[in-house]
Design a protein around this motif. Structure first.
Motif, mmCIF file in Angstrom:
data_model
loop_
_atom_site.group_PDB
_atom_site.id
_atom_site.type_symbol
_atom_site.label_atom_id
_atom_site.label_comp_id
_atom_site.label_asym_id
_atom_site.label_seq_id
_atom_site.Cartn_x
_atom_site.Cartn_y
_atom_site.Cartn_z
ATOM 1 N N GLU A 52 0.893 -1.314 0.055
ATOM 2 C CA GLU A 52 0.149 0.012 0.084
ATOM 3 C C GLU A 52 0.793 1.352 -0.026
ATOM 4 O O GLU A 52 0.731 2.344 -0.795
ATOM 5 C CB GLU A 52 -0.771 0.019 1.188
ATOM 6 C CG GLU A 52 -2.037 1.075 1.274
ATOM 7 C CD GLU A 52 -3.003 1.099 2.417
ATOM 8 O OE1 GLU A 52 -3.042 0.295 3.145
ATOM 9 O OE2 GLU A 52 -3.605 2.130 2.675
ATOM 10 N N THR A 55 2.620 1.710 -3.322
ATOM 11 C CA THR A 55 1.674 2.196 -4.415
ATOM 12 C C THR A 55 1.637 3.662 -4.449
ATOM 13 O O THR A 55 1.638 4.324 -5.312
ATOM 14 C CB THR A 55 0.392 1.546 -4.098
ATOM 15 O OG1 THR A 55 0.420 0.074 -4.256
ATOM 16 C CG2 THR A 55 -0.652 1.678 -5.250
ATOM 17 N N ILE A 56 1.329 4.134 -3.093
ATOM 18 C CA ILE A 56 1.086 5.574 -3.071
ATOM 19 C C ILE A 56 2.406 6.271 -3.266
ATOM 20 O O ILE A 56 2.475 7.501 -4.111
ATOM 21 C CB ILE A 56 0.456 6.105 -1.795
ATOM 22 C CG1 ILE A 56 0.106 7.625 -1.705
ATOM 23 C CG2 ILE A 56 1.469 5.702 -0.349
ATOM 24 C CD1 ILE A 56 -1.183 7.710 -2.437
ATOM 25 N N TRP A 63 -3.958 6.595 -12.725
ATOM 26 C CA TRP A 63 -4.631 5.656 -11.786
ATOM 27 C C TRP A 63 -4.184 4.633 -11.282
ATOM 28 O O TRP A 63 -2.965 4.330 -11.714
ATOM 29 C CB TRP A 63 -6.162 5.347 -12.236
ATOM 30 C CG TRP A 63 -6.154 4.161 -13.092
ATOM 31 C CD1 TRP A 63 -6.447 3.072 -13.290
ATOM 32 C CD2 TRP A 63 -5.637 4.196 -14.734
ATOM 33 N NE1 TRP A 63 -6.137 2.145 -14.259
ATOM 34 C CE2 TRP A 63 -5.789 2.796 -15.372
ATOM 35 C CE3 TRP A 63 -4.977 5.294 -15.614
ATOM 36 C CZ2 TRP A 63 -5.320 2.535 -16.576
ATOM 37 C CZ3 TRP A 63 -4.663 4.963 -17.100
ATOM 38 C CH2 TRP A 63 -4.798 3.677 -17.235
ATOM 39 N N HIS A 99 -7.926 -0.221 -9.093
ATOM 40 C CA HIS A 99 -9.188 0.569 -8.860
ATOM 41 C C HIS A 99 -10.119 0.351 -10.153
ATOM 42 O O HIS A 99 -11.203 1.110 -9.906
ATOM 43 C CB HIS A 99 -8.847 2.200 -8.663
ATOM 44 C CG HIS A 99 -8.162 2.540 -7.404
ATOM 45 N ND1 HIS A 99 -7.772 3.739 -7.343
ATOM 46 C CD2 HIS A 99 -7.813 1.608 -6.292
ATOM 47 C CE1 HIS A 99 -7.143 3.684 -6.136
ATOM 48 N NE2 HIS A 99 -7.168 2.671 -5.686
ATOM 49 N N TYR A 134 4.448 16.625 -2.243
ATOM 50 C CA TYR A 134 3.303 15.416 -2.146
ATOM 51 C C TYR A 134 3.318 14.583 -0.899
ATOM 52 O O TYR A 134 2.349 13.909 -0.562
ATOM 53 C CB TYR A 134 3.434 14.923 -3.511
ATOM 54 C CG TYR A 134 2.723 15.415 -4.821
ATOM 55 C CD1 TYR A 134 1.618 15.879 -4.773
ATOM 56 C CD2 TYR A 134 3.709 15.595 -5.874
ATOM 57 C CE1 TYR A 134 0.928 16.612 -5.916
ATOM 58 C CE2 TYR A 134 3.297 16.230 -6.929
ATOM 59 C CZ TYR A 134 1.998 16.730 -6.887
ATOM 60 O OH TYR A 134 1.360 17.279 -8.128
ATOM 61 N N THR A 194 -0.748 13.929 0.846
ATOM 62 C CA THR A 194 -1.264 12.395 0.157
ATOM 63 C C THR A 194 -2.503 12.536 -0.058
ATOM 64 O O THR A 194 -2.890 11.667 -1.137
ATOM 65 C CB THR A 194 -0.778 11.323 1.049
ATOM 66 O OG1 THR A 194 -1.139 11.640 2.340
ATOM 67 C CG2 THR A 194 0.569 10.977 0.998
ATOM 68 N N ASP A 195 -3.209 13.273 0.640
ATOM 69 C CA ASP A 195 -4.699 13.248 0.247
ATOM 70 C C ASP A 195 -5.008 13.862 -1.126
ATOM 71 O O ASP A 195 -5.952 13.445 -1.770
ATOM 72 C CB ASP A 195 -5.729 14.402 1.199
ATOM 73 C CG ASP A 195 -5.596 13.479 2.682
ATOM 74 O OD1 ASP A 195 -5.266 12.504 2.643
ATOM 75 O OD2 ASP A 195 -6.211 14.149 3.590
ATOM 76 N N LYS A 229 -4.364 11.232 -3.622
ATOM 77 C CA LYS A 229 -5.291 10.194 -3.632
ATOM 78 C C LYS A 229 -6.640 10.528 -4.484
ATOM 79 O O LYS A 229 -7.137 9.869 -5.181
ATOM 80 C CB LYS A 229 -5.741 9.937 -2.195
ATOM 81 C CG LYS A 229 -4.780 8.655 -1.409
ATOM 82 C CD LYS A 229 -5.324 8.433 -0.140
ATOM 83 C CE LYS A 229 -3.994 7.646 0.502
ATOM 84 N NZ LYS A 229 -4.236 7.644 1.965
ATOM 85 N N GLU A 230 -6.875 11.954 -4.344
ATOM 86 C CA GLU A 230 -7.844 12.636 -4.976
ATOM 87 C C GLU A 230 -7.491 12.621 -6.482
ATOM 88 O O GLU A 230 -8.656 12.128 -7.617
ATOM 89 C CB GLU A 230 -7.918 13.884 -4.576
ATOM 90 C CG GLU A 230 -9.115 15.024 -5.295
ATOM 91 C CD GLU A 230 -10.338 14.223 -5.133
ATOM 92 O OE1 GLU A 230 -10.643 13.356 -3.930
ATOM 93 O OE2 GLU A 230 -11.387 14.431 -5.888
ATOM 94 N N LEU A 244 -5.652 10.378 -8.077
ATOM 95 C CA LEU A 244 -5.680 8.951 -8.516
ATOM 96 C C LEU A 244 -7.386 8.517 -8.669
ATOM 97 O O LEU A 244 -7.724 7.663 -9.497
ATOM 98 C CB LEU A 244 -5.176 8.021 -7.587
ATOM 99 C CG LEU A 244 -3.468 8.092 -7.246
ATOM 100 C CD1 LEU A 244 -3.120 7.485 -6.321
ATOM 101 C CD2 LEU A 244 -3.025 7.903 -8.790
ATOM 102 N N ASN A 245 -8.386 8.850 -7.822
ATOM 103 C CA ASN A 245 -9.663 8.641 -7.792
ATOM 104 C C ASN A 245 -10.219 9.151 -9.099
ATOM 105 O O ASN A 245 -11.071 8.649 -9.683
ATOM 106 C CB ASN A 245 -10.427 9.218 -6.462
ATOM 107 C CG ASN A 245 -10.031 8.383 -5.119
ATOM 108 O OD1 ASN A 245 -9.667 7.150 -5.395
ATOM 109 N ND2 ASN A 245 -10.147 8.903 -4.128
#
Ligand code: ADP
Ligand code: TRP
Length: 320
Positions: free
Chosen positions: A54, A57-58, A77, A81, A284, A288-289, A292-293, A295-296
């Motif tokens: 995990e 990945t980030i 992405w 996901h 970054y 990290t939020d 994630k945004e 990537l979403n």
């Protein structure tokens, strides 16, 4: 033109990954539609500890963004996901002869190096084919070691198309000749699995230490150094302009300076080359939020494309 590529999050990114894949992607996004993703399912095929997956990945996503993948220009992405890729992986398995997979150099090399031979490792190229064919990618920028996987993707796509009509786009690998195999500190291909990498985001002191470990011949100080086949020189060329390369050759031939001097120049060049990326990365890592945004958002767009494509595929093969 649709360009697609990804790098598994199986460890820290190195200079080979940068020149062989990331730099090509960043260049492509200026002129083409770039699809860049983090193939985290692929990481299950290796021997990496899943406790770290995990985080890796980030961090891989952060590294991509820091090195210039621009989410305003590029669809970005995380592979897992968009679940359709696993469905297509299974479907494509039907069109992939075992003999084709048995001939894969990457599989054979990894097993020879002692990596446990799992079904995931064996069928890895089928998942890679699914990544590419699901999104109708036309160009796939990769290093030389991945060319065979692209050939397998084409073979599978041709087999499917012969049975069901023109469903899949046949992709081409994009390999830049001079960058196809970046050497590691021992002169073999730079690779996480060989422990011979120079990581892109090392701190300055460890970076110098790493550069000092690059294997060179034992030409004594005062004698000309042969630069052809010299690992430090090969790496320096990646970071130098043609004029700088000519200047380097003159110093090598003069015999005035030893290997240590060139290792110091190499460290300086690497440090400078990734300076801006290092700053972005520091940002970054604190935000990290935001990552994630991004990537979403990417996953939503990728999902829309993937689900449309899967409807066509399912209908063709009678999965209703
Ligand atoms: P590694 O060998 O370190 O595990 P990967 O197999 O994850 O690297 O490769 C990720 C991408 O980087 C692929 O496109 C691969 O071709 C490219 N790449 C890896 N190592 C090199 C290298 N030494 N020179 C050029 N490209 C490379
Ligand atoms: N096999 C690639 C690597 O080792 C990663 C990868 C997975 C990939 N799927 C892909 C690369 C699709 C290009 C296109 O890094």
């Amino acid at each position: 033109m649709r360009v697609l590529s990804g790098i598994q999050p199986s460890g820290k990114l190195h200079i080979g990954n940068y020149f062989g894949a990331i730099a090509q992607m960043v260049k492509q996004q200026e002129e083409h539609d770039l699809f860049a993703f983090i193939p985290n399912y692929h990481a299950l095929s290796g021997s990496v500890k899943l406790d770290d997956l995990e985080k890796n990945t980030i961090e891989a996503a952060i590294d991509f963004l820091s090195l210039g993948v621009d989410p305003n220009k590029t669809l970005f992405w995380v592979q897992s996901h968009v679940k359709e890729v696993l469905e297509l992986y299974w479907i494509l398995s039907r069109y992939t002869p075992v003999g084709l997979l048995e001939r894969a150099h990457s599989y054979k090399d990894k097993v020879a190096k002692g990596i446990a031979s799992s079904h995931a490792l064996f069928s890895y190229p089928v998942l890679m084919a699914a990544d590419i064919l699901l999104y109708d990618a036309q160009i796939v920028p990769v290093g030389k070691d991945q060319i065979q996987h692209l050939e397998m993707t084409r073979d599978t796509a041709i087999k499917f198309n012969n049975e069901h009509g023109d469903i899949f786009t046949l992709p081409d690998a994009l390999v830049v000749k001079e960058l196809a195999t970046v050497p590691g500190i021992d002169g073999a291909k730079m690779s996480k699995s060989y422990g011979n990498t120079i990581e892109i985001f090392m701190d300055e002191k460890p970076l110098q230490k790493r550069c000092n470990k690059i294997v060179t011949d034992s030409t004594p100080l005062g004698e000309p150094i042969e630069y052809e086949g010299n690992n430090v020189y090969a790496l320096l060329c990646l970071f130098s302009t043609p004029t700088e390369i000519e200047e380097l050759k003159v110093i090598y031939k003069s015999g005035e300076l030893g290997h240590g001097h060139f290792k110091k120049i190499l460290k300086d060049k690497i440090w400078e080359h990734f300076g801006e990326a290092r700053e972005k990365r520091a940002y970054y890592l604190e935000h990290t939020d935001e990552v994630k945004e991004i990537l979403n958002e990417g996953a939503k767009k990728a999902s829309a494309i993937a689900s449309k494509k899967m409807e066509i595929i399912r209908e063709k093969i009678g999965i209703v």
